[in-house]
Design a protein around this motif. Structure first.
Motif, short mmCIF file in Angstrom:
data_model
loop_
_atom_site.label_atom_id
_atom_site.label_comp_id
_atom_site.label_asym_id
_atom_site.label_seq_id
_atom_site.Cartn_x
_atom_site.Cartn_y
_atom_site.Cartn_z
N ILE A 146 28.53 -94.76 -21.54
CA ILE A 146 28.76 -93.34 -21.81
C ILE A 146 27.60 -92.52 -21.29
CG2 ILE A 146 29.00 -91.62 -23.64
CD1 ILE A 146 30.59 -93.68 -25.21
N ASN A 147 26.37 -92.96 -21.50
CA ASN A 147 25.21 -92.23 -20.99
C ASN A 147 25.21 -92.17 -19.47
OD1 ASN A 147 24.20 -91.61 -23.52
ND2 ASN A 147 22.97 -93.46 -23.63
N THR A 148 25.60 -93.25 -18.81
CA THR A 148 25.67 -93.26 -17.36
C THR A 148 26.73 -92.27 -16.88
OG1 THR A 148 25.01 -95.58 -17.34
CG2 THR A 148 26.03 -94.72 -15.34
N PHE A 149 27.87 -92.23 -17.54
CA PHE A 149 28.93 -91.30 -17.17
C PHE A 149 28.47 -89.85 -17.36
CE2 PHE A 149 32.47 -88.58 -18.46
CZ PHE A 149 33.20 -88.62 -17.29
N LYS A 150 27.82 -89.58 -18.49
CA LYS A 150 27.33 -88.23 -18.75
C LYS A 150 26.32 -87.80 -17.69
CE LYS A 150 28.01 -87.70 -23.69
NZ LYS A 150 27.36 -87.41 -24.97
N THR A 151 25.43 -88.70 -17.33
CA THR A 151 24.43 -88.38 -16.31
C THR A 151 25.09 -88.09 -14.97
OG1 THR A 151 22.82 -89.77 -17.43
CG2 THR A 151 22.36 -89.23 -15.13
N PHE A 152 26.05 -88.92 -14.58
CA PHE A 152 26.76 -88.72 -13.32
C PHE A 152 27.54 -87.41 -13.34
CE2 PHE A 152 30.59 -89.15 -10.72
CZ PHE A 152 30.01 -89.33 -9.49
N ALA A 153 28.24 -87.14 -14.42
CA ALA A 153 29.04 -85.92 -14.51
C ALA A 153 28.15 -84.68 -14.50
CB ALA A 153 29.89 -85.95 -15.78
N LEU A 154 27.03 -84.75 -15.17
CA LEU A 154 26.10 -83.62 -15.17
C LEU A 154 25.55 -83.37 -13.78
CD1 LEU A 154 24.45 -81.47 -16.62
CD2 LEU A 154 22.78 -83.24 -17.17
N ALA A 155 25.15 -84.42 -13.10
CA ALA A 155 24.64 -84.28 -11.73
C ALA A 155 25.70 -83.71 -10.80
CB ALA A 155 24.15 -85.63 -11.21
N ALA A 156 26.93 -84.17 -10.91
CA ALA A 156 28.01 -83.66 -10.07
C ALA A 156 28.28 -82.18 -10.35
CB ALA A 156 29.28 -84.48 -10.30
N ALA A 157 28.26 -81.80 -11.61
CA ALA A 157 28.50 -80.40 -11.96
C ALA A 157 27.38 -79.51 -11.44
CB ALA A 157 28.63 -80.24 -13.47
N LEU A 158 26.16 -79.94 -11.58
CA LEU A 158 25.03 -79.14 -11.11
C LEU A 158 25.02 -79.01 -9.59
CD1 LEU A 158 22.20 -80.37 -13.47
CD2 LEU A 158 23.41 -78.20 -13.54
N LEU A 159 25.27 -80.11 -8.90
CA LEU A 159 25.29 -80.06 -7.43
C LEU A 159 26.47 -79.24 -6.93
CD1 LEU A 159 24.26 -83.71 -6.55
CD2 LEU A 159 22.87 -81.64 -6.38
N GLY A 160 27.60 -79.33 -7.60
CA GLY A 160 28.75 -78.51 -7.23
C GLY A 160 28.47 -77.04 -7.41
N GLY A 161 27.76 -76.72 -8.48
CA GLY A 161 27.38 -75.33 -8.72
C GLY A 161 26.43 -74.79 -7.68
N LEU A 162 25.55 -75.64 -7.19
CA LEU A 162 24.61 -75.21 -6.17
C LEU A 162 25.29 -75.05 -4.81
CD1 LEU A 162 21.52 -77.43 -7.01
CD2 LEU A 162 21.79 -74.99 -7.43
N ALA A 163 26.36 -75.78 -4.59
CA ALA A 163 27.02 -75.74 -3.29
C ALA A 163 27.87 -74.48 -3.11
CB ALA A 163 27.90 -76.98 -3.12
N ALA A 164 28.31 -73.89 -4.20
CA ALA A 164 29.19 -72.73 -4.10
C ALA A 164 28.70 -71.63 -5.01
CB ALA A 164 30.61 -73.14 -4.51
N CYS A 165 28.27 -70.54 -4.43
CA CYS A 165 27.73 -69.44 -5.21
C CYS A 165 28.78 -68.34 -5.43
CB CYS A 165 26.53 -68.86 -4.47
SG CYS A 165 25.15 -68.43 -5.51
N GLY A 166 29.62 -68.10 -4.46
CA GLY A 166 30.62 -67.04 -4.54
C GLY A 166 30.20 -65.83 -3.74
N ASN A 167 31.17 -65.14 -3.18
CA ASN A 167 30.89 -63.98 -2.34
C ASN A 167 30.88 -62.67 -3.11
OD1 ASN A 167 30.70 -65.51 0.04
ND2 ASN A 167 32.93 -65.54 0.24
N THR A 168 31.62 -62.59 -4.19
CA THR A 168 31.69 -61.37 -4.98
C THR A 168 31.14 -61.63 -6.38
OG1 THR A 168 33.89 -61.81 -5.88
CG2 THR A 168 33.77 -60.67 -3.74
N PHE A 169 30.90 -60.55 -7.10
CA PHE A 169 30.41 -60.67 -8.48
C PHE A 169 31.37 -61.53 -9.32
CE2 PHE A 169 30.01 -59.24 -12.85
CZ PHE A 169 28.65 -59.26 -13.04
N GLY A 170 32.66 -61.28 -9.19
CA GLY A 170 33.65 -62.02 -9.95
C GLY A 170 33.68 -63.50 -9.62
N GLU A 171 33.60 -63.82 -8.32
CA GLU A 171 33.56 -65.23 -7.92
C GLU A 171 32.32 -65.91 -8.46
OE1 GLU A 171 33.78 -65.26 -3.66
OE2 GLU A 171 35.91 -64.81 -3.63
#
Length: 71
Positions: free
Chosen positions: A3-28
């Protein structure tokens, strides 16, 4: 232990995904940040609504402060 390994992997994926896409507009920017915050909070066992709110605010603040780093 798995479970800890899954949480670590999921957290890393979410953070990296967030860094990859910022959005072009305020709403995005708000929606992308809210999604990343909600996922991260859910994985870590926190409140999803609070995570979404914090994620949205953080992503909008980052993208507004560093527009050249956001696509």
């Amino acid at each position: 232990m798995q479970i800890n390994t899954f949480k670590t992997f999921a957290l890393a994926a979410a953070l990296l995904g967030g860094l990859a896409a910022c959005g072009n507009t305020f709403g995005e920017q708000a929606v992308i940040g809210a999604g990343g915050g909600a996922i991260t909070s859910g994985v870590l066992g926190g409140g999803i609504g609070t995570g979404a709110l914090v994620g949205a605010a953080a992503n909008v603040a980052y993208c507004q402060h560093y527009p050249s780093r956001c696509n």
